[in-house]
Design a protein around this motif. Structure first.
Motif, PDB file in Angstrom:
ATOM      1  N   ILE A 122      10.279   9.447   0.919  1.00 24.98           N
ATOM      2  CA  ILE A 122      10.588   8.275   0.100  1.00 24.98           C
ATOM      3  C   ILE A 122      12.091   8.070  -0.060  1.00 24.98           C
ATOM      4  CG2 ILE A 122       8.391   8.328  -1.129  1.00 24.98           C
ATOM      5  CD1 ILE A 122       9.805   9.647  -3.479  1.00 24.98           C
ATOM      6  N   ARG A 123      12.873   8.621   0.852  1.00 28.61           N
ATOM      7  CA  ARG A 123      14.311   8.399   0.792  1.00 28.61           C
ATOM      8  C   ARG A 123      14.649   6.955   1.158  1.00 28.61           C
ATOM      9  NH1 ARG A 123      16.267  14.217   3.424  1.00 28.61           N
ATOM     10  NH2 ARG A 123      16.017  15.409   1.475  1.00 28.61           N
ATOM     11  N   MET A 175       0.823  -1.217   0.000  1.00 28.06           N
ATOM     12  CA  MET A 175       0.000   0.000   0.000  1.00 28.06           C
ATOM     13  C   MET A 175       0.853   1.263   0.000  1.00 28.06           C
ATOM     14  SD  MET A 175      -2.919   0.980   2.745  1.00 28.06           S
ATOM     15  CE  MET A 175      -3.337   2.671   3.090  1.00 28.06           C
ATOM     16  N   THR A 176       1.888   1.313   0.831  1.00 30.78           N
ATOM     17  CA  THR A 176       2.735   2.497   0.882  1.00 30.78           C
ATOM     18  C   THR A 176       3.504   2.670  -0.423  1.00 30.78           C
ATOM     19  OG1 THR A 176       2.947   2.250   3.282  1.00 30.78           O
ATOM     20  CG2 THR A 176       4.552   3.660   2.180  1.00 30.78           C
ATOM     21  N   ASP A 177       3.903   1.552  -1.029  1.00 34.16           N
ATOM     22  CA  ASP A 177       4.609   1.638  -2.316  1.00 34.16           C
ATOM     23  C   ASP A 177       3.754   2.303  -3.382  1.00 34.16           C
ATOM     24  OD1 ASP A 177       6.975   0.521  -1.452  1.00 34.16           O
ATOM     25  OD2 ASP A 177       6.397  -1.521  -1.957  1.00 34.16           O
ATOM     26  N   LEU A 206       4.678   9.730  -5.707  1.00 34.57           N
ATOM     27  CA  LEU A 206       5.517  10.833  -5.256  1.00 34.57           C
ATOM     28  C   LEU A 206       6.824  10.883  -6.033  1.00 34.57           C
ATOM     29  CD1 LEU A 206       4.982  10.629  -1.384  1.00 34.57           C
ATOM     30  CD2 LEU A 206       3.762  12.001  -3.072  1.00 34.57           C
ATOM     31  N   ALA A 207       7.396   9.728  -6.312  1.00 32.33           N
ATOM     32  CA  ALA A 207       8.636   9.708  -7.093  1.00 32.33           C
ATOM     33  C   ALA A 207       8.396  10.195  -8.519  1.00 32.33           C
ATOM     34  CB  ALA A 207       9.226   8.299  -7.111  1.00 32.33           C
ATOM     35  N   GLU A 213      13.089   6.627 -14.916  1.00 31.32           N
ATOM     36  CA  GLU A 213      13.838   6.843 -13.678  1.00 31.32           C
ATOM     37  C   GLU A 213      13.137   6.186 -12.490  1.00 31.32           C
ATOM     38  OE1 GLU A 213      16.060  11.102 -14.561  1.00 31.32           O
ATOM     39  OE2 GLU A 213      13.983  11.097 -13.878  1.00 31.32           O
ATOM     40  N   VAL A 214      11.817   6.291 -12.451  1.00 32.08           N
ATOM     41  CA  VAL A 214      11.069   5.653 -11.370  1.00 32.08           C
ATOM     42  C   VAL A 214      11.233   4.142 -11.443  1.00 32.08           C
ATOM     43  CG1 VAL A 214       8.783   5.263 -10.386  1.00 32.08           C
ATOM     44  CG2 VAL A 214       9.421   7.537 -11.196  1.00 32.08           C
TER      45      VAL A 214
END
Length: 873
Positions: free
Chosen positions: A684-685, A214-216, A222-223, A231-232
């Protein structure tokens, strides 16, 4: 020998000297003495209140509801083995013993899962309560009770009777020191009776912590705001099936049934929305809301597990061996209690003879073995949650250009020390609008999507709905007790069929010599427009779930594989040709590949060798990265080359006393910071886990790739620039943190395990925190290592999740099995069993696992008899 001065009490000059002192000094001394006396008295009172709830473990206790006497035999670590003549009495006794050891934990859990944390902790719990109420965990649990088997409902009721027998005979301060501490803050509180729904709601918490990607979904969006799709994609590399084999190496679905030697194919071609700023605002708010839900199975990220099973040909005993160590967040007390549930004689009314790891608040053994079979879990991690962006206006939401009514209800949250909070909960057909509790309004944007002009000029608001399999009633409680009773592969699979949420990898072994694997779970089949990797447009019905789920018979399974073992460590379950979509966000398989490697090298394993494999601390990324670090030739001086020289002879293992591991991990942390922090949003680091192993592996092969460049400088940095700077910064950091001499560096000095109570252990009151928490253990291992003591590179080096227990079951002789718990069985800080297994866990030691009655009696230290209440009818 020189004469020693007399102590103050006998020195004839001491009192005269004190009387002659200035008046201010004398008053200061009086104050010090008074404060010291007060502190001593406070300590005495605190110890007395802390000792008060520690339960009696000997003698005879009347327990209402029992049909006959029940024996509870505890060993030197307080682990209880319970003996009775009926299942009902066994589970009543289990409820009583759980309440003895962990009632405060149970009570907090039911407050969390009901969205009632604010009743105990005031406004600090309100944001959590809003999220839980919006998802409706307890409402679902109430619906679930009605669909369970009659035997399961009876078992839940018997367990609740045992808990309530303890509640009725003990006041709050007799049950937990935490109630005493809360009473000191003005809380007037009497615990409510325990109910079967309280047990079922805890299963929702278990499902939440193991919910999947879910967080992914949000993080990908966001990325994508600052980077191209290519790139993502480099930040989310595809699973490397060629390097890290899946759990089941072959097989396919034929006519709806999975067959080990068959094959199958399927394709998916989803449509993804173009994300406007308003959509992103909504999703960021949802991420914040999700973060407010506590880690209910302990603190931290890095949730995963290891399990493997070998057959008799690969076992020194000639019979199967099964190992399991679930990786969960770290907490005090730990998530598990060891316990045995034994019928004195197996009859129609008494069917249980199981032992292993239990959850306080839930009847039965969750992971362990019975007299015939053993089983273990790892998180399968299928994609069972989807976020839907919804066009919301007023009391309606849109789908296929038609306005649909929102389902709206209002609930009242009682807040200690403040006014009640009225919470409005809104749902679409996809699920609750969790964006409602992440910001003031769920309509978070006044503009239409960038790709859809709004000719009406009214503007579209966006909400975010959560569709999740755990928000529908399920039968997992049936599965738990069925696993306890299973005696062969067919009965094991029948039990697994009911294990709907959370979906787990189940490994199996039996006394007949069979080993196996089964993937269970309620896994949705989506329409063609949605692959679950990113939030979907809720206003397009092609993105909906079909309403059907992957059939249990079509889920991967294997019995007695030719290679003689099964390994599950959250890697891909099966290859990419499998016809159903399970997930695209598997663990990348570093742990599973290392386990397979050792199993293949050893050929035949003993119980001791199985336990040693659980403690394997080989860092799989080091073999890739270290050669690049050794090739860096132009470090500024010998001072900076000192760290590099440690890596030259390093075997890539990470015990707590390793200087090389300490330096390497600090280099790794700095490498991630230098490479990604300039381009990725803080949320998202990199945490440095298995996905980032895969990302950096690919980037190392592209020395001039764009990710290496620091966008905040005028120069264009390359891979070698970043590696060099990471080594320089790591050397300086190690000098600052530990010593100038690399010989004094220790990985465990950085990588500390702090076990903290998630409630009052975070109070900020030092004496309370010292009472409840156990901090500062130096440990080895690391993220995505078999000895999986994970840490978050964006935060520090402290352990965030760890093996919550370890066990190895010998099917040749169950009494030769071994296990260990992260903490201890007790939830009382004054108990000798609060953390009495932690030092053993840290040292890599195990406890004997007595199962037979003879072995239990030999290991027994305390014996307590629970007897029926003579006033019962």
């Amino acid at each position: 020998m020189s004469e020693q001065p007399a102590p103050p009490e006998t020195d004839p000059t001491w009192w005269q000297t004190f009387r002659a002192a200035p008046r201010v000094l004398r008053w200061s001394a009086y104050a010090v003495i008074g404060i010291a006396t007060f502190v001593v008295l406070l300590l005495v009172v605190t110890v007395a209140f802390a000792l008060r709830p520690v339960p009696a473990t000997t003698g005879e206790v009347e327990v209402p509801g029992l049909g006959a006497e029940v024996e509870v035999i505890r060993d030197t670590h307080g682990i209880a083995q319970v003996y009775a003549d009926t299942d009902a009495d066994l589970l009543r006794a289990q409820g009583y013993v759980h309440a003895q050891e962990r009632f405060f934990e149970m009570d907090v859990r039911r407050h969390v899962t009901s969205g009632r944390l604010s009743e105990l902790f005031g406004e600090d719990g309100l944001e959590t309560d809003k999220v839980i109420r919006t998802m409706g965990w307890r409402r679902v649990a109430e619906q679930e009770l009605a669909i369970l088997d009659t035997e399961t409902r009876e078992a839940l009721a018997s367990y609740a009777e045992g808990v309530n027998a303890y509640i009725q005979s003990h006041g709050p301060t007799e049950m937990a020191v935490e109630y005493t501490l809360l009473a000191a803050t003005g809380l007037s509180y009497e615990p409510e009776p325990w109910t079967p729904v309280d047990s079922l709601a805890w299963l929702k918490a278990m499902a939440w912590d193991l919910r999947g990607n879910m967080t992914d979904e949000v993080d990908r969006v966001l990325a994508s705001l600052d980077h191209t799709p290519e790139e993502v994609a480099r930040l989310y590399p595809e699973y490397p099936y060629d390097r890290h084999p899946p759990i089941v190496g072959s097989g396919g679905v034929v006519d709806g049934v999975f067959e080990q030697n068959a094959s199958g194919n399927a394709t998916r071609n989803p449509r993804r929305p173009a994300y406007s700023r308003d959509m992103v605002d909504a999703l960021e708010g949802v991420r914040d809301a999700v973060a407010r839900v506590p880690d209910l199975m302990g603190r931290g990220d890095g949730i995963g597990s290891n399990s493997w099973v070998v057959d008799g040909e690969h076992s020194a005993t000639g019979a199967p061996l099964l190992a399991n160590d679930p990786h969960l967040g770290v907490s005090m007390p730990g998530i598990w209690l060891q316990m045995g549930l034994h019928c004195r004689q197996i009859t129609a009314d008494c069917t249980l003879d199981s032992s292993g790891f239990t959850f306080s608040g839930v009847p039965g053994v969750i992971i362990g073995h019975n007299a015939d079979i053993a089983w273990g879990f790892t998180n399968l991690g299928p994609d069972v949650t989807d976020l839907y962006l919804e066009k919301v206006e007023g009391e309606t939401w849109l789908q296929d250009d038609e306005a649909q009514p929102l389902d709206i209800r209002t609930e009242t949250i009682e807040v200690r020390g403040a006014e009640d909070f009225e919470l409005q909960i809104r749902e679409t057909a996809h699920g609750p609008l969790i964006s409602d509790v992440s910001q003031e309004f769920s309509s978070v944007g006044a503009n239409a999507p960038t790709d859809e002009p709004d000719p009406t000029g009214r503007g579209n608001g966006y909400g975010v709905a959560l569709q999740w399999t755990a928000l529908e009633p399920g039968t997992t409680a049936d599965a738990i007790l069925a696993l306890n009773r299973a005696s062969n592969w067919d009965e094991f699979r029948a039990a697994a069929a009911d294990f709907e949420v959370p979906a787990q990898n189940l490994v199996y072994a039996d006394r007949e010599g069979h080993i196996g694997y089964q993937a269970p779970g309620r896994i949705p089949i989506r329409k063609s427009g949605n692959d679950g990797r990113m939030p979907a447009e809720g206003w397009v019905s092609a993105n909906d779930w079909t309403g059907e789920f992957v059939p249990f018979d079509g889920l991967p399974s294997v019995l007695d594989p030719e290679e003689g073992f099964v390994v599950t460590a959250n890697q891909a379950v099966i290859g990419p040709d499998y016809p159903y979509f399970l997930t695209g966000d598997w663990d990348r398989g570093y742990r599973s590949t290392r386990i397979r490697q050792v199993l293949e090298e050893e050929g035949e394993l003993s119980v001791d060798e199985m336990t040693r494999l659980q403690l394997d601390s080989t860092n799989p990324m080091a073999a890739t990265l270290v050669p690049y670090l050794l090739d860096v030739e132009d470090l500024p001086s010998g001072y900076y080359r000192d760290g590099q020289e440690l890596l030259a002879d390093w075997d890539f293992s990470q015990p707590a006393d390793s200087a090389a591991a300490a330096y390497y991990n600090v280099v790794w942390s700095n490498l991630l910071r230098l490479t990604f922090h300039d381009e990725l949003r803080e949320d998202i680091r990199p945490d440095g886990g298995d996905r980032w192993f895969g990302v950096v592996e690919q980037l190392l092969e592209d020395p001039a790739g764009p990710w290496w460049d620091d966008v905040d400088t005028e120069e264009t940095e390359s891979r070698d620039d970043v590696l060099r700077q990471a080594m320089v910064d790591a050397r300086d950091e190690m000098t600052r943190r530990q010593a100038r001499d690399p010989g004094q560096w220790r990985w465990g000095h950085l990588h500390r395990l702090d076990l903290r109570s998630s409630t009052l252990g975070e109070s900020g009151i030092a004496p309370v925190e010292r009472l409840l928490n156990r901090d500062g253990y130096e440990v080895g291992g690391g993220s995505s290592i078999v000895d999986a003591t994970a840490w978050d590179a964006s935060l520090g080096y402290e352990v965030t999740s760890a093996p919550s227990m370890r066990m190895v079951v010998s099917l040749a002789d169950l009494d030769r099995s071994r296990y260990i718990n992260l903490t201890g069985v007790s939830g009382h800080p004054a108990s000798s069993h609060y953390a009495d297994q932690t030092e053993l866990w840290v040292a890599g030691d195990y406890l004997p696992w007595a199962f037979s009655r003879a072995a239990v009696e030999e290991a027994g230290e305390d014996s307590m008899t629970l007897v029926p209440d003579p006033d019962d009818d």
